[in-house]
Design a protein around this motif. Sequence first.
Motif, PDB file in Angstrom:
ATOM      1  N   THR A  87      -4.056  -7.323  -6.876  1.00  0.00           N
ATOM      2  CA  THR A  87      -3.930  -7.712  -5.469  1.00  0.00           C
ATOM      3  C   THR A  87      -3.647  -6.498  -4.603  1.00  0.00           C
ATOM      4  O   THR A  87      -4.216  -6.346  -3.516  1.00  0.00           O
ATOM      5  CB  THR A  87      -2.810  -8.753  -5.307  1.00  0.00           C
ATOM      6  N   GLY A  88      -2.763  -5.605  -5.081  1.00  0.00           N
ATOM      7  CA  GLY A  88      -2.454  -4.395  -4.329  1.00  0.00           C
ATOM      8  C   GLY A  88      -3.660  -3.492  -4.148  1.00  0.00           C
ATOM      9  O   GLY A  88      -3.898  -2.950  -3.057  1.00  0.00           O
ATOM     10  N   MET A 134      -5.957  -5.006  -1.571  1.00  0.00           N
ATOM     11  CA  MET A 134      -5.432  -4.808  -0.210  1.00  0.00           C
ATOM     12  C   MET A 134      -5.760  -3.404   0.285  1.00  0.00           C
ATOM     13  O   MET A 134      -6.150  -3.222   1.445  1.00  0.00           O
ATOM     14  CB  MET A 134      -3.924  -5.050  -0.185  1.00  0.00           C
ATOM     15  N   GLU A 135      -5.604  -2.426  -0.586  1.00  0.00           N
ATOM     16  CA  GLU A 135      -5.914  -1.049  -0.204  1.00  0.00           C
ATOM     17  C   GLU A 135      -7.408  -0.905   0.079  1.00  0.00           C
ATOM     18  O   GLU A 135      -7.813  -0.243   1.050  1.00  0.00           O
ATOM     19  CB  GLU A 135      -5.488  -0.097  -1.316  1.00  0.00           C
ATOM     20  N   LEU A 187      -9.487  -3.216   1.095  1.00  0.00           N
ATOM     21  CA  LEU A 187      -9.862  -3.932   2.316  1.00  0.00           C
ATOM     22  C   LEU A 187      -9.604  -3.112   3.567  1.00  0.00           C
ATOM     23  O   LEU A 187     -10.221  -3.358   4.612  1.00  0.00           O
ATOM     24  CB  LEU A 187      -9.090  -5.260   2.409  1.00  0.00           C
ATOM     25  N   ARG A 188      -8.706  -2.136   3.471  1.00  0.00           N
ATOM     26  CA  ARG A 188      -8.445  -1.281   4.624  1.00  0.00           C
ATOM     27  C   ARG A 188      -9.679  -0.468   5.004  1.00  0.00           C
ATOM     28  O   ARG A 188      -9.803  -0.017   6.142  1.00  0.00           O
ATOM     29  CB  ARG A 188      -7.275  -0.335   4.329  1.00  0.00           C
ATOM     30  N   ALA A 238      -5.752 -10.765  -1.713  1.00  0.00           N
ATOM     31  CA  ALA A 238      -5.390  -9.684  -0.790  1.00  0.00           C
ATOM     32  C   ALA A 238      -5.438 -10.165   0.661  1.00  0.00           C
ATOM     33  O   ALA A 238      -4.557  -9.843   1.461  1.00  0.00           O
ATOM     34  CB  ALA A 238      -6.330  -8.500  -0.993  1.00  0.00           C
ATOM     35  N   ARG A 239      -6.461 -10.950   1.006  1.00  0.00           N
ATOM     36  CA  ARG A 239      -6.555 -11.466   2.380  1.00  0.00           C
ATOM     37  C   ARG A 239      -5.379 -12.405   2.684  1.00  0.00           C
ATOM     38  O   ARG A 239      -4.861 -12.412   3.807  1.00  0.00           O
ATOM     39  CB  ARG A 239      -7.876 -12.208   2.578  1.00  0.00           C
ATOM     40  N   ALA A 280      -2.397 -12.164   1.452  1.00  0.00           N
ATOM     41  CA  ALA A 280      -1.224 -11.312   1.661  1.00  0.00           C
ATOM     42  C   ALA A 280      -1.199 -10.778   3.088  1.00  0.00           C
ATOM     43  O   ALA A 280      -0.155 -10.778   3.750  1.00  0.00           O
ATOM     44  CB  ALA A 280      -1.217 -10.167   0.653  1.00  0.00           C
ATOM     45  N   TYR A 281      -2.349 -10.316   3.583  1.00  0.00           N
ATOM     46  CA  TYR A 281      -2.406  -9.832   4.962  1.00  0.00           C
ATOM     47  C   TYR A 281      -2.149 -10.971   5.945  1.00  0.00           C
ATOM     48  O   TYR A 281      -1.468 -10.786   6.961  1.00  0.00           O
ATOM     49  CB  TYR A 281      -3.766  -9.203   5.238  1.00  0.00           C
ATOM     50  N   ARG A 311       4.795  -7.233  -1.944  1.00  0.00           N
ATOM     51  CA  ARG A 311       4.836  -7.382  -3.393  1.00  0.00           C
ATOM     52  C   ARG A 311       6.277  -7.576  -3.847  1.00  0.00           C
ATOM     53  O   ARG A 311       7.148  -6.776  -3.508  1.00  0.00           O
ATOM     54  CB  ARG A 311       4.243  -6.147  -4.072  1.00  0.00           C
ATOM     55  N   TYR A 351       1.213 -11.936  -3.471  1.00  0.00           N
ATOM     56  CA  TYR A 351       2.319 -11.358  -2.706  1.00  0.00           C
ATOM     57  C   TYR A 351       3.027 -12.501  -1.972  1.00  0.00           C
ATOM     58  O   TYR A 351       2.426 -13.539  -1.699  1.00  0.00           O
ATOM     59  CB  TYR A 351       1.810 -10.323  -1.710  1.00  0.00           C
TER      60      TYR A 351
END
Length: 780
Positions: A51-52, A55-56, A58-59, A279-280, A282-283, A289, A355
């Motif tokens: 997931t982490g 997320m990175e 997706l940036r 990941a989405r 979490a945002y 985390r 997360y």
Amino acid sequence: MIQEKVLEKLEYNKIRNILAELTFFEGGAARAHAMRPVDNFESVNKRLDETGEAMEALRFGEPSFLSGLKLLNRELTKVRVGGILTAAELRDVYLLLYASRMASRYVQGGKYPLLTNLCSSLMQDRELEQKIDRAVGEDGQLRDDASPELKQIRNQINTFRIRIREYLHNFIRSSDNQKILQEALITERDGRYVVPVKQENRGMVKGIVHDESASGATVYIEPLPVVDLNNRMRSMQMEEKREIERILRSFSNAIGLMVKELERNQEVLALLDFVFARARLAYKMNAYRPVTNMRGILEIYRGQHPLLGQDAVPVDVELGIEFDVLVITGPNTGGKTVTLKTIGLLVLMTMSGLYIPAREKSRISIFDSIYVDIGDEQSIEQSLSTFSSHMSNIIRILDGADRRSLVLLDELGAGTDPVEGSALGHVILDELRAKGAKVVVTTHQSELKNYAYQTERVENACVEFDPSSLQPTYELTTGMPGQSNAFEIATKLGMKRKLVQKARNLVPQREMEVGNMIRQLKESHYTLDKESKEVMKIKEELIKDRELLHDAKQDFELERQEIVARAREEAARELRRVKQEAGKALQEFKDLLKDKDKPPKWHEIEEKRQKIKNIVVHEHPDDPKPGKQDQKIRTGDYVLIKNINQKGYVLGSHGAQGEVSIQVGSMKFNVRPENLVKLDIPTPIGTPWRGESFLDKARSISKEIDVRGQLAEDALMEIDKYLADALLVGIESVRLIHGKGTGALRNAVQKYLKTHPQVKAFRDGLPEEGGNGVTVVEFK
């Protein structure tokens, strides 16, 4: 194992649904709906790591190549048994191959090791992918150039179609034919071009009748002249159909050879889509985390219920460190059950690799089992009352719970006599505590508050309620039991005060004292909490100011170091230039004086003298202009030249620009006054050299100097000046007469000569030169 009923009670299915909505295709959505928590520490942390990484990633951009994919289970099953795919189905296979290639490219570079490892098993077939793309358009239809034969066939069909329509256009535009037509248009029946003719005029048009209108007033006739063209076009259409089938069969056979690889690709892309959906999420929830552990420790900082959005009130929860059982009390609708569900849902999300909406560094334990008793469990089919249903569930919990279990009980002891309910709650909590389970329980039973105070590793907590507004605050306070606030609420709603007071008098004295004590504790806690928040605010401001000061100090130090380094570099460069020019000028002057038989002419000597005299230290244009000097520079002062860090004596003013002539050893500089610093304690070395003309000095200087009878310090000062003069006029060697005596002056002179930069060698004099009383010096 965590039962599906537990997941349902904690609304875990809603998290699944939200997650499914954040996927790009149905494969990822299916993964989201099938998501379950796991109790393996390594698996949980691997999911969190995935997931982490997502997320990175997706940036830097969304994996849009996953959008538009379809699950191809039916299509792959079809080609496995030799079936033929349609053109639209071939396009879906192309999208799968394209997404597989783009996924491998998306995670390449080593920044996302887990995602890279996940995509490493993707099969790529660029050749087949390109062939399908060239053959099938985005509309799911075969392109004309899918094969040369298909292109030729379709060109012939278009030619026949154009010829037929040209004839029929002329037919319907003819004035003779318009009166027999129902409408002046061309239409199709069974793939053949026809014209609508009035029923009564059908005999006037020779051709084949293909259809009639529902009313019978119109017949659709294919005129005889276009029958042959239609037949030939129809024949070519049959050829087209056979060629299309051949193309589709060829592609289907090729796909049939890699069904297993494509199925694997589909699984990997579905999992990748699921990871990016996590990941989405979490945002979307502004989640962090959690720090996982296997020791049953929960430390949730400002945790929010994931499904309440902005309306969720953050709570701080601690369990498993100083206490294992948390007893939450407070009024109805105060948020006790929401707090219970928040704890359970955040634990389930963590165990699912998600997360959580809580502050960073919140600690969540991984449990082998989670047991829940929440809500109305009344069962009409089993003829069980609410209390009986709750008790049956709790009995199952007592049988299954252990030290690796999390138990969440809502309204323990409710639904029966308060005394008996309290007693049962007491023994239930004792049993769970003895098993080592981590327990969070909500209750209205006063006896359980006392139990929490009196029992080791059991703690009270309460949800706050504002009696002035009659509204719950939903905030959780650990270490203090809750109050019912029944009397305050009744008064606020308008009950007569004497009735409320009468009710107060009916409360046992012991209960009244406990209530007053709790009220006082809460008031004290509120005051301390307010002061603590103010202190924390001041502390944060001080920390921020300290950080700003530290950053400013670092910036200042870096700037200072840069300025010093730049100044040193410029000074060194300037000094090298000056030394090079002075050395060159001195060498030229020496060369001029070497020939003793032919003395130099005055203008030659003056030219060399002016060249040495005019050597100046350049002022850097960026150097700051110093202010007015406190002390005026005068002739004879001992000064420091700042920009080259050299010391010398002032010989006097030079030129109309206000420059000052400075003697530094054997060199002379013209320097602006602002670049000079007068030294407070100049070192006396005798009368400074006043700058006689070089011609006079060349004529008068002797090749020897006599310092006999002088103190060593005075003798060395005089020798220093003499050597400078000798070097300036170009003498190659000189004799220093110091006498023999005790040898102290000789030793001092020779020690001085060892450190002189322009001395090449020195020796004692020969007997005819004076022996040990003379030192002969040879210059470089």
